[in-house]
Write a protein that holds these residues in place. Structure first.
Motif, PDB file in Angstrom:
ATOM      1  N   MET A   1       0.804  -1.236   0.000  1.00 42.27           N
ATOM      2  CA  MET A   1       0.000   0.000   0.000  1.00 42.27           C
ATOM      3  C   MET A   1       0.844   1.298   0.000  1.00 42.27           C
ATOM      4  O   MET A   1       0.623   2.163  -0.853  1.00 42.27           O
ATOM      5  N   PRO A   2       1.824   1.470   0.908  1.00 37.73           N
ATOM      6  CA  PRO A   2       2.571   2.735   0.901  1.00 37.73           C
ATOM      7  C   PRO A   2       3.353   2.961  -0.394  1.00 37.73           C
ATOM      8  O   PRO A   2       3.659   4.087  -0.750  1.00 37.73           O
TER       9      PRO A   2
ATOM     10  N   SER B   1       0.130   3.336  -3.486  1.00 42.84           N
ATOM     11  CA  SER B   1      -1.035   4.184  -3.298  1.00 42.84           C
ATOM     12  C   SER B   1      -0.891   5.500  -4.060  1.00 42.84           C
ATOM     13  O   SER B   1       0.075   6.234  -3.873  1.00 42.84           O
TER      14      SER B   1
ATOM     15  N   GLY C   1      -2.888   7.805  -3.667  1.00 38.58           N
ATOM     16  CA  GLY C   1      -3.408   8.840  -2.779  1.00 38.58           C
ATOM     17  C   GLY C   1      -2.381   9.307  -1.764  1.00 38.58           C
ATOM     18  O   GLY C   1      -2.681  10.152  -0.928  1.00 38.58           O
ATOM     19  N   ASN C   2      -1.150   8.771  -1.830  1.00 35.13           N
ATOM     20  CA  ASN C   2      -0.172   9.199  -0.828  1.00 35.13           C
ATOM     21  C   ASN C   2       0.318  10.614  -1.109  1.00 35.13           C
ATOM     22  O   ASN C   2       0.125  11.161  -2.198  1.00 35.13           O
ATOM     23  N   ALA C   3       0.949  11.186  -0.110  1.00 32.20           N
ATOM     24  CA  ALA C   3       1.310  12.606  -0.197  1.00 32.20           C
ATOM     25  C   ALA C   3       2.244  12.876  -1.377  1.00 32.20           C
ATOM     26  O   ALA C   3       2.085  13.872  -2.089  1.00 32.20           O
TER      27      ALA C   3
ATOM     28  N   ARG D   1       0.152  12.935  -4.512  1.00 32.20           N
ATOM     29  CA  ARG D   1      -0.785  14.066  -4.509  1.00 32.20           C
ATOM     30  C   ARG D   1      -0.075  15.384  -4.789  1.00 32.20           C
ATOM     31  O   ARG D   1      -0.662  16.311  -5.326  1.00 32.20           O
TER      32      ARG D   1
ATOM     33  N   PRO E   1      -3.972  19.450  -1.533  1.00 32.66           N
ATOM     34  CA  PRO E   1      -3.079  18.408  -2.033  1.00 32.66           C
ATOM     35  C   PRO E   1      -2.785  17.341  -0.974  1.00 32.66           C
ATOM     36  O   PRO E   1      -2.627  16.174  -1.294  1.00 32.66           O
ATOM     37  N   ILE E   2      -2.739  17.753   0.278  1.00 29.43           N
ATOM     38  CA  ILE E   2      -2.534  16.800   1.366  1.00 29.43           C
ATOM     39  C   ILE E   2      -3.807  16.790   2.203  1.00 29.43           C
ATOM     40  O   ILE E   2      -4.386  17.844   2.461  1.00 29.43           O
ATOM     41  N   ALA E   3      -4.224  15.607   2.620  1.00 30.90           N
ATOM     42  CA  ALA E   3      -5.446  15.512   3.431  1.00 30.90           C
ATOM     43  C   ALA E   3      -5.200  16.082   4.824  1.00 30.90           C
ATOM     44  O   ALA E   3      -4.088  16.034   5.341  1.00 30.90           O
TER      45      ALA E   3
ATOM     46  N   HIS F   1       7.607   7.789   1.698  1.00 29.15           N
ATOM     47  CA  HIS F   1       6.423   7.108   2.241  1.00 29.15           C
ATOM     48  C   HIS F   1       5.862   7.786   3.491  1.00 29.15           C
ATOM     49  O   HIS F   1       5.016   7.219   4.174  1.00 29.15           O
ATOM     50  N   GLY F   2       6.372   8.982   3.810  1.00 32.22           N
ATOM     51  CA  GLY F   2       5.770   9.761   4.884  1.00 32.22           C
ATOM     52  C   GLY F   2       6.346   9.549   6.267  1.00 32.22           C
ATOM     53  O   GLY F   2       5.720   9.928   7.255  1.00 32.22           O
ATOM     54  N   GLU F   3       7.542   8.953   6.348  1.00 32.62           N
ATOM     55  CA  GLU F   3       8.167   8.805   7.669  1.00 32.62           C
ATOM     56  C   GLU F   3       8.953  10.079   7.973  1.00 32.62           C
ATOM     57  O   GLU F   3       9.822  10.472   7.199  1.00 32.62           O
TER      58      GLU F   3
ATOM     59  N   MET G   1      10.431  14.404   1.014  1.00 28.08           N
ATOM     60  CA  MET G   1       9.690  15.670   1.071  1.00 28.08           C
ATOM     61  C   MET G   1      10.113  16.486   2.288  1.00 28.08           C
ATOM     62  O   MET G   1      10.475  15.916   3.324  1.00 28.08           O
TER      63      MET G   1
ATOM     64  N   GLY H   1       3.666   9.114  11.656  1.00 31.12           N
ATOM     65  CA  GLY H   1       4.825   9.914  11.278  1.00 31.12           C
ATOM     66  C   GLY H   1       6.165   9.357  11.730  1.00 31.12           C
ATOM     67  O   GLY H   1       7.214   9.878  11.333  1.00 31.12           O
TER      68      GLY H   1
ATOM     69  N   SER I   1      -0.507   6.674   4.203  1.00 34.43           N
ATOM     70  CA  SER I   1      -0.313   6.723   2.747  1.00 34.43           C
ATOM     71  C   SER I   1      -1.649   6.804   2.026  1.00 34.43           C
ATOM     72  O   SER I   1      -1.816   7.593   1.108  1.00 34.43           O
ATOM     73  N   ARG I   2      -2.589   5.996   2.464  1.00 34.23           N
ATOM     74  CA  ARG I   2      -3.888   5.976   1.794  1.00 34.23           C
ATOM     75  C   ARG I   2      -4.611   7.310   1.951  1.00 34.23           C
ATOM     76  O   ARG I   2      -5.244   7.807   1.047  1.00 34.23           O
ATOM     77  N   ASP I   3      -4.456   7.913   3.150  1.00 35.72           N
ATOM     78  CA  ASP I   3      -5.100   9.205   3.393  1.00 35.72           C
ATOM     79  C   ASP I   3      -4.314  10.373   2.781  1.00 35.72           C
ATOM     80  O   ASP I   3      -4.816  11.478   2.701  1.00 35.72           O
ATOM     81  N   GLY I   4      -3.052  10.124   2.411  1.00 36.30           N
ATOM     82  CA  GLY I   4      -2.221  11.193   1.867  1.00 36.30           C
ATOM     83  C   GLY I   4      -1.837  12.211   2.920  1.00 36.30           C
ATOM     84  O   GLY I   4      -1.824  13.411   2.660  1.00 36.30           O
TER      85      GLY I   4
ATOM     86  N   LEU J   1       0.833  13.768   6.005  1.00 38.16           N
ATOM     87  CA  LEU J   1       2.236  13.886   6.400  1.00 38.16           C
ATOM     88  C   LEU J   1       2.293  14.380   7.847  1.00 38.16           C
ATOM     89  O   LEU J   1       2.581  15.552   8.100  1.00 38.16           O
TER      90      LEU J   1
ATOM     91  N   GLY K   1     -11.002  14.289   4.526  1.00 30.06           N
ATOM     92  CA  GLY K   1      -9.918  15.213   4.874  1.00 30.06           C
ATOM     93  C   GLY K   1      -9.877  16.496   4.079  1.00 30.06           C
ATOM     94  O   GLY K   1      -8.867  17.205   4.084  1.00 30.06           O
TER      95      GLY K   1
END
Lengths: 202, 214
Positions: A32-33, A36, A38-40, A43, A65-67, A106-108, A164, B67, B80-83, B85, B133
């Protein structure tokens, strides 16, 4: 309808089904990461060019752009790719609440610095690929120059070539929105060219 | 006579393949069943979370390792699915609420009062979103309230009103008819590993009371 099979065989079939289901479950979670859309990272492709800072106002960006962007925070985001060399990010940190966060693709959130950490008016981050930096040297640079300097230089080793950077500038009250946005626009993100690297090493 | 022979021949052929067809059917059923079990359980764990990945305090859900580097795969997949950060959980906490204190979905056509106590962080912000969101359309441009702008009582507690019409005091305007998500973010959580401090934050989270529905 009757099941004309022994209990042991039925149990074996159920167990096999659960094991197969668990394998599918694990594959979905792990993939998924990476896939996806829909990941940041995905997006931001439209609103943030590589190695450039994009200024985002959650109250005007539709769709965001980001949820779940905070309406009372102004964001500046830099998607980076270090394939062609290091990246420089300069940003003001005028108060304790401003922060700069570095993320993997992947947003870490692997690095975070706030105004309270540096006690300087601005910070200059040099983001380099983990494989090209001497870790001891990195620590020296991070520890050095304490106090209330005008500009703090920090070198950060990125775990991968892509990632990012997010600068968060909270807006305490709506009346400060324009002031915060103006201050945030002083920030920039750019790749360091060969000439700049040579002059730094001299 | 000849057609009768062909008919019998076909019947035998079909009969010969019957076990094979039954086996193929069982395999197909097995694959479909396994994919369904894996997909539904994965969706649930990513969407809803579990006691391993989230903590629930009243209406508020927290993804414990949001995070973080080395966060569990479920948290990574959820973000990731929600996008999203989020800042690492050692410095910031993100509490989300989709239901009120009675367990009813938070809906844009109802009014709510959030009663909160001081939250132990450098700064916090409460904002309203659609369930996926997005920022909600809002004529008054009031879709969030933060610790700098909130009006407090003498003891530091506060009440925030979520309503379609103007309310005195702290007011967030909500519009439309869809389900909403509230997000309370706290920046500057320096000692989240300290159980007492973490508990005090969770104990002081606002209680979401439904008032009227239109």
């Amino acid at each position: 309808m009757s099941l004309n099979i022994p209990i042991s065989q039925l149990l074996f079939r159920i167990t096999t089904l659960i094991v197969f289901g668990a394998a599918v479950h694990i594959c979905i979670i792990l993939i998924m990461p990476h896939v996806s859309k829909g990941n940041a990272w995905s997006r931001l492709e439209d609103s943030a060019k590589l190695n450039e800072l994009a200024f985002l106002d959650p109250t005007t960006e539709r769709p965001s752009p980001i949820a779940f962007m905070a309406p009372d925070v102004r964001y500046a985001i830099c998607r980076y790719d270090l394939s062609n060399g290091p990246l420089q990010l300069r940003a003001p940190l005028p108060n304790d609440l401003w922060s700069i966060a570095l993320y993997s693709q992947h947003g870490e959130n692997y690095f975070l610095i706030s105004g309270r950490d540096v006690q300087s008016k601005a910070v200059n981050l040099l983001v380099v690929d983990d494989k090209t930096i001497d870790n001891e040297k990195q620590e020296e640079q991070n520890i050095g120059a304490p106090g209330k300097a005008e500009l703090r230089e920090i070198t950060v080793a990125a775990p991968a070539k892509t990632g990012m950077i997010v600068i968060r500038a909270p807006v305490p009250k709506p009346a400060f929105a324009a002031e915060v946005a103006t201050l945030l626009e002083q920030a920039f993100c750019r790749p360091i060219t060969f000439n700049q690297q040579a002059s730094r090493s001299q | 006579m000849k057609s009768r022979l062909i008919y019998l021949k076909n019947k035998i052929r079909r009969y010969r393949h019957a076990p094979l067809l039954a086996f193929a059917g069982r395999i197909a059923l097995f694959i479909v069943g396994g994919i369904a079990i894996g997909s539904i359980s994965a969706w649930y764990m990513i969407e809803k979370g579990s006691a391993l990945t989230t903590s629930q305090t009243g209406s508020w859900q927290l993804w414990i390792h949001a995070g973080d580097v080395g966060a569990d795969p479920y948290t990574l997949a959820h973000m990731s699915r929600d996008g999203r950060l989020p800042i690492t959980s050692s410095n910031a906490l993100y509490f989300a609420a989709t239901h009120d204190s009675e367990g009813e979905k938070i809906a844009a056509d109802c009014d709510y009062a959030l009663a909160g106590k001081p939250l132990d962080s450098d700064w916090w912000s409460l904002a309203v979103y659609t369930s996926d969101g997005r920022h909600i359309k809002n004529k008054s441009d009031r879709s969030s309230i933060n610790s700098s702008s909130v009006l407090r009582f003498e003891n530091g507690s506060f009440t925030i009103n979520l309503a379609q019409r103007v309310r005195s005091g702290n007011w967030i305007e909500i519009t439309g008819e869809e389900d909403l998500t509230l997000m309370l973010r706290l920046y500057g959580i320096r000692a989240s590993k300290d159980a007492q401090r973490s508990n005090s934050i969770e104990q002081n989270l606002p209680i979401i009371r439904r008032l009227d529905c239109h």
